[in-house]
Each structure stands twice: as structure tokens, then as C-alpha cells.
Enzyme design. Structure first.
Site, PDB file in Angstrom:
ATOM      1  N   GLY A 116      -0.398   4.503   0.217  1.00  0.00           N
ATOM      2  CA  GLY A 116      -1.087   5.690   0.729  1.00  0.00           C
ATOM      3  C   GLY A 116      -0.182   6.371   1.750  1.00  0.00           C
ATOM      4  N   GLY A 117      -0.757   7.289   2.521  1.00  0.00           N
ATOM      5  CA  GLY A 117       0.038   8.023   3.506  1.00  0.00           C
ATOM      6  C   GLY A 117       0.738   7.103   4.491  1.00  0.00           C
ATOM      7  N   ALA A 118       0.039   6.067   4.971  1.00  0.00           N
ATOM      8  CA  ALA A 118       0.632   5.175   5.979  1.00  0.00           C
ATOM      9  C   ALA A 118       1.801   4.400   5.382  1.00  0.00           C
ATOM     10  CB  ALA A 118      -0.423   4.220   6.526  1.00  0.00           C
ATOM     11  N   GLY A 119       1.593   3.824   4.198  1.00  0.00           N
ATOM     12  CA  GLY A 119       2.633   3.011   3.566  1.00  0.00           C
ATOM     13  C   GLY A 119       3.861   3.836   3.219  1.00  0.00           C
TER      14      GLY A 119
ATOM     15  N   SER B 259      -7.449  10.993  10.909  1.00  0.00           N
ATOM     16  CA  SER B 259      -6.914   9.860  10.145  1.00  0.00           C
ATOM     17  C   SER B 259      -5.574  10.232   9.521  1.00  0.00           C
ATOM     18  CB  SER B 259      -7.878   9.419   9.050  1.00  0.00           C
ATOM     19  OG  SER B 259      -7.214   8.477   8.230  1.00  0.00           O
TER      20      SER B 259
ATOM     21  N   PHE C 132     -12.767  21.794  13.166  1.00  0.00           N
ATOM     22  CA  PHE C 132     -13.364  20.549  12.697  1.00  0.00           C
ATOM     23  C   PHE C 132     -14.234  19.985  13.815  1.00  0.00           C
ATOM     24  CE2 PHE C 132     -12.681  17.876   8.924  1.00  0.00           C
ATOM     25  CZ  PHE C 132     -12.070  18.777   8.087  1.00  0.00           C
TER      26      PHE C 132
ATOM     27  N   GLY D 235       0.836  -1.205   0.000  1.00  0.00           N
ATOM     28  CA  GLY D 235       0.000   0.000   0.000  1.00  0.00           C
ATOM     29  C   GLY D 235       0.862   1.242   0.000  1.00  0.00           C
TER      30      GLY D 235
ATOM     31  N   GLN E 114     -17.844   4.505  10.119  1.00  0.00           N
ATOM     32  CA  GLN E 114     -18.306   5.894  10.187  1.00  0.00           C
ATOM     33  C   GLN E 114     -19.063   6.335   8.935  1.00  0.00           C
ATOM     34  OE1 GLN E 114     -15.461   9.493  10.007  1.00  0.00           O
ATOM     35  NE2 GLN E 114     -16.267   9.436  12.079  1.00  0.00           N
TER      36      GLN E 114
ATOM     37  N   HIS F 153     -20.182   9.644   7.170  1.00  0.00           N
ATOM     38  CA  HIS F 153     -19.918  11.082   7.184  1.00  0.00           C
ATOM     39  C   HIS F 153     -21.221  11.788   6.830  1.00  0.00           C
ATOM     40  CE1 HIS F 153     -18.223  14.961   6.229  1.00  0.00           C
ATOM     41  NE2 HIS F 153     -16.995  14.553   6.474  1.00  0.00           N
TER      42      HIS F 153
ATOM     43  N   ARG G 132     -19.225  13.250  13.989  1.00  0.00           N
ATOM     44  CA  ARG G 132     -19.914  12.812  12.773  1.00  0.00           C
ATOM     45  C   ARG G 132     -21.058  11.850  13.031  1.00  0.00           C
ATOM     46  NH1 ARG G 132     -14.488  12.111   9.039  1.00  0.00           N
ATOM     47  NH2 ARG G 132     -14.190  14.353   8.795  1.00  0.00           N
TER      48      ARG G 132
ATOM     49  N   GLU H 160     -15.873  18.104   5.947  1.00  0.00           N
ATOM     50  CA  GLU H 160     -16.327  18.753   7.168  1.00  0.00           C
ATOM     51  C   GLU H 160     -15.739  20.157   7.286  1.00  0.00           C
ATOM     52  OE1 GLU H 160     -16.498  15.938  10.420  1.00  0.00           O
ATOM     53  OE2 GLU H 160     -15.586  17.453  11.691  1.00  0.00           O
TER      54      GLU H 160
ATOM     55  N   HIS I 163     -17.919   6.218   5.111  1.00  0.00           N
ATOM     56  CA  HIS I 163     -16.703   6.991   4.938  1.00  0.00           C
ATOM     57  C   HIS I 163     -15.448   6.332   5.489  1.00  0.00           C
ATOM     58  CE1 HIS I 163     -14.284  10.545   4.422  1.00  0.00           C
ATOM     59  NE2 HIS I 163     -14.060  10.662   5.720  1.00  0.00           N
TER      60      HIS I 163
ATOM     61  N   ASP J 277      -8.426  -5.376   1.034  1.00  0.00           N
ATOM     62  CA  ASP J 277      -7.702  -6.627   0.737  1.00  0.00           C
ATOM     63  C   ASP J 277      -6.824  -7.071   1.915  1.00  0.00           C
ATOM     64  OD1 ASP J 277      -8.789  -5.723  -1.605  1.00  0.00           O
ATOM     65  OD2 ASP J 277      -6.929  -5.630  -2.736  1.00  0.00           O
TER      66      ASP J 277
ATOM     67  N   ARG K  27     -14.314   8.076  14.755  1.00  0.00           N
ATOM     68  CA  ARG K  27     -13.119   8.908  14.539  1.00  0.00           C
ATOM     69  C   ARG K  27     -13.497  10.368  14.391  1.00  0.00           C
ATOM     70  NH1 ARG K  27     -10.647  11.138  10.021  1.00  0.00           N
ATOM     71  NH2 ARG K  27     -11.804   9.993   8.444  1.00  0.00           N
TER      72      ARG K  27
ATOM     73  N   LEU L 256     -17.700  13.044  -1.188  1.00  0.00           N
ATOM     74  CA  LEU L 256     -17.600  13.787   0.063  1.00  0.00           C
ATOM     75  C   LEU L 256     -17.567  15.298  -0.126  1.00  0.00           C
ATOM     76  CD1 LEU L 256     -17.196  13.037   3.089  1.00  0.00           C
ATOM     77  CD2 LEU L 256     -14.840  13.772   2.762  1.00  0.00           C
TER      78      LEU L 256
HETATM   79  C1  LIG Z   1     -12.915  11.694   0.154  1.00  0.00           C
HETATM   80  C2  LIG Z   1     -12.163  11.522   1.440  1.00  0.00           C
HETATM   81  C3  LIG Z   1     -11.744  12.639   2.158  1.00  0.00           C
HETATM   82  C4  LIG Z   1     -11.039  12.484   3.353  1.00  0.00           C
HETATM   83  N1  LIG Z   1     -10.623  13.603   4.041  1.00  0.00           N
HETATM   84  C5  LIG Z   1      -9.881  13.447   5.166  1.00  0.00           C
HETATM   85  C6  LIG Z   1      -9.356  14.579   5.852  1.00  0.00           C
HETATM   86  O1  LIG Z   1      -9.514  15.721   5.441  1.00  0.00           O
HETATM   87  N2  LIG Z   1      -8.627  14.361   6.981  1.00  0.00           N
HETATM   88  C7  LIG Z   1      -8.406  13.106   7.466  1.00  0.00           C
HETATM   89  O2  LIG Z   1      -7.733  12.985   8.487  1.00  0.00           O
HETATM   90  N3  LIG Z   1      -8.882  12.019   6.824  1.00  0.00           N
HETATM   91  C8  LIG Z   1      -9.598  12.157   5.688  1.00  0.00           C
HETATM   92  N4  LIG Z   1     -10.063  11.038   5.041  1.00  0.00           N
HETATM   93  C9  LIG Z   1      -9.660   9.704   5.519  1.00  0.00           C
HETATM   94  C10 LIG Z   1      -8.241   9.400   5.073  1.00  0.00           C
HETATM   95  O3  LIG Z   1      -7.970  10.036   3.856  1.00  0.00           O
HETATM   96  C11 LIG Z   1      -7.991   7.904   4.893  1.00  0.00           C
HETATM   97  O4  LIG Z   1      -8.406   7.217   6.032  1.00  0.00           O
HETATM   98  C12 LIG Z   1      -6.502   7.657   4.664  1.00  0.00           C
HETATM   99  O5  LIG Z   1      -6.038   8.430   3.592  1.00  0.00           O
HETATM  100  C13 LIG Z   1      -6.157   6.197   4.422  1.00  0.00           C
HETATM  101  O6  LIG Z   1      -4.781   6.120   4.130  1.00  0.00           O
HETATM  102  P1  LIG Z   1      -4.018   4.734   4.027  1.00  0.00           P
HETATM  103  O7  LIG Z   1      -2.586   5.039   3.863  1.00  0.00           O
HETATM  104  O8  LIG Z   1      -4.430   3.868   5.142  1.00  0.00           O
HETATM  105  O9  LIG Z   1      -4.606   4.080   2.691  1.00  0.00           O
HETATM  106  P2  LIG Z   1      -4.908   4.654   1.226  1.00  0.00           P
HETATM  107  O10 LIG Z   1      -4.445   6.030   1.021  1.00  0.00           O
HETATM  108  O11 LIG Z   1      -6.331   4.336   0.947  1.00  0.00           O
HETATM  109  O12 LIG Z   1      -3.995   3.731   0.333  1.00  0.00           O
HETATM  110  C14 LIG Z   1      -4.200   2.343   0.225  1.00  0.00           C
HETATM  111  C15 LIG Z   1      -3.073   1.765  -0.595  1.00  0.00           C
HETATM  112  O13 LIG Z   1      -3.152   0.357  -0.556  1.00  0.00           O
HETATM  113  C16 LIG Z   1      -2.913  -0.163  -1.838  1.00  0.00           C
HETATM  114  N5  LIG Z   1      -3.556  -1.481  -1.906  1.00  0.00           N
HETATM  115  C17 LIG Z   1      -4.795  -1.831  -1.497  1.00  0.00           C
HETATM  116  N6  LIG Z   1      -5.007  -3.135  -1.719  1.00  0.00           N
HETATM  117  C18 LIG Z   1      -3.866  -3.629  -2.251  1.00  0.00           C
HETATM  118  C19 LIG Z   1      -3.464  -4.909  -2.690  1.00  0.00           C
HETATM  119  N7  LIG Z   1      -4.271  -5.969  -2.648  1.00  0.00           N
HETATM  120  N8  LIG Z   1      -2.218  -5.046  -3.218  1.00  0.00           N
HETATM  121  C20 LIG Z   1      -1.370  -3.982  -3.308  1.00  0.00           C
HETATM  122  N9  LIG Z   1      -1.716  -2.750  -2.899  1.00  0.00           N
HETATM  123  C21 LIG Z   1      -2.946  -2.586  -2.365  1.00  0.00           C
HETATM  124  C22 LIG Z   1      -3.468   0.871  -2.779  1.00  0.00           C
HETATM  125  O14 LIG Z   1      -2.839   0.775  -4.038  1.00  0.00           O
HETATM  126  C23 LIG Z   1      -3.096   2.167  -2.062  1.00  0.00           C
HETATM  127  O15 LIG Z   1      -1.809   2.555  -2.441  1.00  0.00           O
HETATM  128  C24 LIG Z   1     -10.774  11.182   3.843  1.00  0.00           C
HETATM  129  C25 LIG Z   1     -11.189  10.067   3.123  1.00  0.00           C
HETATM  130  C26 LIG Z   1     -11.885  10.231   1.946  1.00  0.00           C
HETATM  131  C27 LIG Z   1     -12.367   8.988   1.229  1.00  0.00           C
END
Ligand SMILES: Cc1cc2nc3c(=O)[nH]c(=O)nc-3n(C[C@H](O)[C@H](O)[C@H](O)COP(=O)(O)OP(=O)(O)OC[C@H]3O[C@@H](n4cnc5c(N)ncnc54)[C@H](O)[C@@H]3O)c2cc1C
Length: 605
Positions: A14-17, A414, A116, A12, A241, A243, A287, A256, A367, A222, A409, A253
Site C-alpha cells: 500500500g502507500g506506506a509499504g 491517513s 474536511f 505490504g 473509527q 465513518h 467523525r 467526507e 473504517h 495479518d 483520526r 464509503l
Molecule cells: C474506502 C476508503 C477510503 C479512504 N479514503 C481516505 C482518504 O481520502 N484520505 C485518507 O487520508 N485516508 C483514507 N482512507 C484510509 C487510508 O486509505 C488507509 O488507512 C491507507 O490507505 C492504508 O494504507 P497502508 O499502506 O497502511 O495499507 P493498504 O493500502 O491497506 O495496503 C496493505 C498491504 O498489505 C498487504 N498485506 C496484508 N497482509 C499481508 C500478508 N499477510 N502478506 C503479504 N502482504 C500483506 C496487502 O497486499 C497490501 O498491499 C480510506 C480508506 C478506505 C477504506
């Protein structure tokens, strides 16, 4: 066999990965495997902000933030984890700033902050009341986009290896330990084995189990689903949650930040209904409270035109009339447009409504998953109520449950969770990798995945898989949504069981290997169905209402019987079992008296 070996494998981007990759790659070989191109991850869709008590616009403290987080989560939050989150949030923001993240600024150059829901401080008038505080750092309403781009740039700079558009299909588990993953290269259909000492699941959320959702199509859970199939429990799945402000019918979305910057919700009679449900915080209540209020208004026939939606109004004249601008002064439409450019754009594009001139029709949208893969504060995955670790396996971000969000939350918590616990994950993974040797090369780890894929390709395709997905999303929305009862949950349970069995005979048209997205979508649906099953089982077992879990047949919180985290296990096909894990509570000792630092209270806003 395509074979790769890295100390740390991060699933993954995303921000965490990405945060974990940055930290882990400082000292050990690290690769990121992602089914999406990294900058397409859902973190990039996050709009409103990232919380940290910087005190840039008004006095604040991490202790205020921790109290709000624990109360926001209806006291199901693990308190040590919440304190870590709120304390480390401050440095995390400065880290991001130093990496080059273009935060909005105050006139004197400091990072700007906005209000918020649920984020408060004690009222300066000493009345003991809590009042909204500006705690969310932001880059207009594109905060997540900026975070994702910044972290990705840093990873490239630091030489992190990326396997983009590789989809993880299995974990390599031996004797209860994790030794890597198996992934399919989407472009070719070839399987790859990634042998590792530390594996991080940071695969994001699974809002796609519901019909109306703010989540991207790729959010199919997954990571949690695959871990569950290997005997790892899932924690607090009943807390999902909704929203309050999703675009009517589409679920897209509207952040907020709209209400943080002074926007107000109105029912069909033009009443500011949140005054009734949360007299103190009003539109800035948490929320779950706001989403329930919308449902109540609609049920009472006070939706707009008697329909199932209400209005969100961010017009400058409304903000001025009700005096809800964050500064208390007056604002004009340029100011609104400057603060919320993307949201205004979404409304114009998807609704055909210009929010500068008219209110926007909204309804609650699925959400955020508070639940997920259970971990300790070092992001190590745990397998039982006593916290036994699964060696080599980690989880962070929305796929994990650490649990800093408890039963609900708070907005902006997040993004900060990703950065704080992503970093902790990278550190813990590198440490583990330095202390352990690679296991012997796994023997034929791809066999179960091959069998899975061949199974799907061989199926006759009795019905389109999309039909099964739609029915799952509908039953989850109707029977396991904002409100539930034992009866609706039993309906959902039976529906999911029936869908699981129909799923077994659903094949795909495309039998090829190049970009077979149909095959991957069927496999993703398998994950969603498993998570729907885990969610319903957990919701049925919890006979109380807390945070986002509102049982109409058990309307009160029950701290005597349910002050604990749910762990749901898969024990056989269609069979689950439930255990409860203690909530981590911080105690204080003074003069031989033991008290709790955050005493349980009835949650009111
Ligand atoms: C529209 C929207 C607005 C938001 N606004 C806010 C906000 O303003 N403030 C806040 O704090 N939070 C907000 N959130 C929540 C927050 O954005 C998410 O909870 C957070 O970004 C999740 O990050 P993550 O790193 O866990 O995963 P994600 O950013 O969702 O990334 C998941 C990663 O996993 C990978 N992946 C998934 N399955 C597989 C697989 N089987 N094999 C390989 N790779 C895989 C994907 O490719 C992706 O890179 C919002 C959420 C949404 C939907």
C-alpha cells in the site's frame, strides 16, 4: 527451502509499504512482499484527499494542522509525532507532485485543496472561534488511486524487487530480534523464507472484524496479529473509527469530501441535525462526533422512516440553499459531478439512487484502526511502556500506531501518515541494515508455519468458517461498536472466546496447494479473531469515553486515570494483560514556568 536474502523486506504494497520501499532501495537491497497485486491495495480506494497546510486557497500553517490533529485525537495523540506529520506533510505533497501525481489544480495552476472534518484555522474575525479550512489536496475523489499508481511506477523505475501474491504467515524472531519472514506463494502453495536485517509491517487495517465496514476483504490485520503472537503488544486497539457516511447496509464509503464540498446530513424529519451536536463545525465536525450523532438520531426515532439510517444530501440546490459551498458562491450539478465522480457512480450502482437528484441513505461504517503495532517516531516497533525497541522490526501505515491519530483520526490524515512515516521507515530500515550484519542463516524457520498449515488441513471441518466470521462481525458491531458498555463488552469477550474455541476445529474443503484461497481465508480469520480479542480487552479496561471509544457507563473523558496509551499483551490462550504508556506531551519553558504547548481542553466542534 525457497530462500531469499534482502537487507530490507517490506510486507505490504500500500502507500506506506511502497513509500518505504522507494526510500530504502535508494541505498540497500529491498524487496516488497504482498498478498495482493500492489495496485489492488486498499490505499487505491482512498477517495477524498491528503492533508497538508499548503495555503494554496487560504492562509494556513502546519501549526494549525498539528493543533487540529491533536484535538481531533482527543489529546491522546503523541505530540512530537503529530508535529512531524504536519510539518513534513508539505514536502511530502511536493515530492508526490514531482513524481508525477496528477493533483487537481486551481485556476492559476496550484494544487487544489478542499475542506474536511476537523480541519480548521482561527477565524479571521478574531473571535477566537475556529472555522473550516481548505487543506485536503485531491485528485477528484480518486486521490488514493493516484498515489498508489504513482508510487508503484516509481518503485518499478527504481528496480525494487516485488514478490506479488505472496502471503506472509510468520515472522522469524530469535531472542527478541526480527530476522525475516516466512510467506506462502499463493499460486503454488510453496513456502518461502525471506532472511532480512530490517522487516517492515505495512499490512494495512483490519476493519473486517466488524459487520458493516468500508474496508476491503483483504484487510484482516495479518501484520499486527502475527506480531502479537510473538509477544509484541498492540497499542490503543479500543479506538476504531466509524465513518459516518457509509452506504446503508453495505458500508461502502461515501467520502467526507461530500461534506467538505458542501453536502449535509438530514434526519427523517428533514432536520440538519448536526447543528445540535456541533453548532460551530456542524457537518464538518470530527467523525466520532458525527457517527454518535447519527446513532442518537436513530435511537430517538428520527431515522428516515423510523429506520436506522439518515440522509446525506449533495444536491446542488441543497448546497446553495444552506450556503455550504466551499467558496461561499453557488454551484450547479456539473460542479458536483466533476468534484465527486466516483462517489456519484457508487451511489448510482450500489444504491440505485442518483445523488444529483436525491439524497443518499447512510449509516456509520467501520473504517479505520487508530490502534496497531506500537512504534516510535522512527517507526521502530517497541515492546513496552518505556519504549524498548524490537531490533529489526518496523511498522508504518494503518497497521502501526505511532500515534499521530490518538483516539480519533481526522479525514485525509491517513494518506499523509503513509507518505511521511513510510519514508521515515525506509530511511530507518536502510540505516539499520547498513550498520548490522545478517544473522546466521535461520535454522528451519518454516517449521511453525508448516505445522499451522498442516493443522488447518487436517481439521475435520465441523462447521463452515464463514459462520464463525459472521458471528464475530456481528458481536463486534453490536457490542463493541460506536457505543459500548461494560456489559456489552463482556458479551463480546465471551462470544469471541467461544468463537476462538470453535475456530480450532474448522477446516477447509480444498486440501490442495494451488491457489488454496480457502486455507488463506481461514488463516486470515485467525488473525481477525485475535485482533477482536485484543480490541475488546482494551475497550473493557478503558473506563472512560474518549474519541472513538464511547462507554455509555463512563460517558466522560477521565484525564486523571486514563491519559495514556493502552498496550495489550497476549499472555496465554484467551488471556491478555494491559499496561499503559505515557502520552508524549510537548512542554514549553518560559521564565522558569513549564507549560504544555497543547493544553488539554474539552473537545467541542
Ligand atoms: C474506502 C476508503 C477510503 C479512504 N479514503 C481516505 C482518504 O481520502 N484520505 C485518507 O487520508 N485516508 C483514507 N482512507 C484510509 C487510508 O486509505 C488507509 O488507512 C491507507 O490507505 C492504508 O494504507 P497502508 O499502506 O497502511 O495499507 P493498504 O493500502 O491497506 O495496503 C496493505 C498491504 O498489505 C498487504 N498485506 C496484508 N497482509 C499481508 C500478508 N499477510 N502478506 C503479504 N502482504 C500483506 C496487502 O497486499 C497490501 O498491499 C480510506 C480508506 C478506505 C477504506
Amino acid at each position: 527451502m525457497n530462500y531469499h536474502r534482502f537487507d530490507s523486506i517490506i510486507v505490504g504494497a500500500g502507500g506506506a509499504g511502497l513509500m518505504a520501499a522507494l526510500e530504502s532501495s535508494k541505498s540497500v537491497g529491498t524487496a516488497v512482499v504482498s498478498k495482493l497485486y500492489p495496485t489492488r491495495s486498499h490505499t487505491g480506494a482512498a477517495q477524498g484527499g491528503i492533508a497538508a497546510a499548503l495555503s494554496n486557497l487560504e492562509e494556513d500553517s502546519w501549526e494549525n494542522h498539528a493543533y487540529d490533529t491533536i484535538k481531533g485525537g482527543d489529546f491522546l495523540v503523541d505530540q512530537t509525532a503529530a508535529e512531524i506529520l504536519c510539518r513534513e506533510a508539505i514536502d511530502a505533497i511536493y515530492d508526490l507532485e514531482h513524481m508525477g501525481l496528477p493533483f487537481d489544480r486551481t485556476a492559476d495552476g496550484r494544487i487544489s485543496q478542499r475542506r474536511f472534518g476537523g480541519h480548521t484555522k482561527p477565524s479571521p474575525d478574531g473571535s477566537g472561534k475556529r472555522v473550516p479550512v481548505m487543506r485536503a489536496c485531491h485528485a477528484a475523489d480518486r486521490t488514493g488511486h493516484m498515489i498508489l499508481q504513482t508510487l508503484y511506477q516509481q518503485c518499478i523505475k527504481q528496480g525494487v524487487t516485488f514478490f506479488d501474491e505472496f502471503h506472509m504467515l510468520d515472522l522469524i524472531m530469535e531472542d527478541g530480534e526480527c530476522h525475516g519472514i516466512v510467506a506462502i506463494e499463493i499460486a503454488t502453495g510453496e513456502l518461502h523464507t525471506f532472511h532480512a536485517k530490517s522487516v517492515l509491517l505495512s499490512t494495512g487495517g483490519f476493519g473486517r472484524i466488524f459487520k458493516v465496514s468500508s474496508n476491503a476483504y483483504a484487510l484482516t490485520g495479518d501484520g499486527p496479529a502475527i506480531a502479537w503472537r510473538h509477544g509484541v503488544p498492540l497499542e490503543d486497539m479500543e479506538f476504531f473509527q466509524f465513518h459516518p457516511t457509509g452506504i446503508y447496509r453495505l458500508g461502502i464509503l461515501l467520502s467526507e469530501a461530500c461534506r467538505g464540498d458542501g453536502g449535509i446530513m438530514f434526519n427523517g424529519k428533514g432536520e440538519r441535525f448536526m447543528e445540535t451536536y456541533a453548532p460551530n463545525m456542524k457537518d464538518l465536525a470530527s467523525r466520532d462526533v458525527c457517527s454518535r450523532a447519527i446513532y442518537q438520531e436513530v435511537r430517538a426515532g428520527r431515522g428516515v422512516g423510523g429506520k436506522d439510517y439518515v440522509y446525506l444530501d449533495i444536491r446542488a440546490e441543497t448546497i446553495n440553499k444552506y450556503g455550504t459551498s466551499p467558496t461561499g458562491g453557488t454551484v450547479d450539478s456539473h460542479w458536483v459531478e466533476h468534484r465527486l465522480p466516483d462517489i456519484i457512480d457508487f451511489a448510482r450502482t450500489y444504491l440505485g439512487v442518483d445523488p444529483i437528484k436525491e439524497p443518499m441513505p447512510i449509516q456509520p461504517t467501520a473504517h479505520y484502526a487508530m490502534g496497531g503495532v506500537p512504534t516510535n517516531i522512527d517507526t521502530e516497533v517497541i515492546r513496552d511502556p518505556s519504549g524498548t525497541v524490537v531490533p529489526g522490526l518496523y511498522s508504518a501505515g494503518e497497521s502501526a500506531c505511532v500515534s499521530v491519530h490518538g483516539a480519533n483520526r481526522l479525514g485525509t490524515n491517513s494518506l499523509v501518515d503513509l507518505v511521511v512515516f513510510g519514508k521515515r521507515a525506509g530511511r530507518a530500515m536502510a540505516e539499520h541494515a547498513r550498520q548490522t550484519k545478517f544473522s546466521t542463516k535461520p535454522i528451519d524457520p518454516e517449521a511453525p508455519t508448516k505445522q499451522l498449515i498442516e493443522g488447518v488441513l487436517a481439521r475435520p471441518r465441523t462447521e463452515p468458517w464463514v459462520k464463525i466470521r459472521d458471528e464475530m462481525q456481528r458481536t463486534m458491531m453490536d457490542n463493541c461498536g460506536v457505543y459500548r458498555t461494560g456489559e456489552t463488552l463482556t458479551t463480546a469477550k465471551n462470544d469471541i472466546a467461544q468463537l476462538q474455541s470453535r475456530y480450532k476445529s474448522t477446516g477447509v474443503q480444498d486440501k490442495g496447494s494451488v491457489f488454496n484461497t480457502g486455507l488463506l481465508e481461514v488463516l486470515e480469520l485467525g488473525c481477525l479473531l485475535d485482533l477482536a480479542e485484543a480490541t475488546v480487552a482494551s475497550a473493557l479496561a478503558r473506563k472512560e469515553s474518549r474519541g472513538a471509544h464511547s462507554r455509555e457507563d463512563f460517558p466522560d473523558r477521565d484525564d486523571t486515570n486514563f491519559f495514556g496509551h493502552t498496550l495489550v499483551y497476549r499472555v496465554g490462550e484467551g488471556e491478555t494483560s494491559i499496561a499503559y504508556k505515557d502520552v508524549d506531551v510537548i512542554t514549553l519553558e518560559k521564565d522558569g514556568q513549564v507549560t504544555t504547548k497543547y493544553p488539554l481542553e474539552i473537545r467541542k466542534y
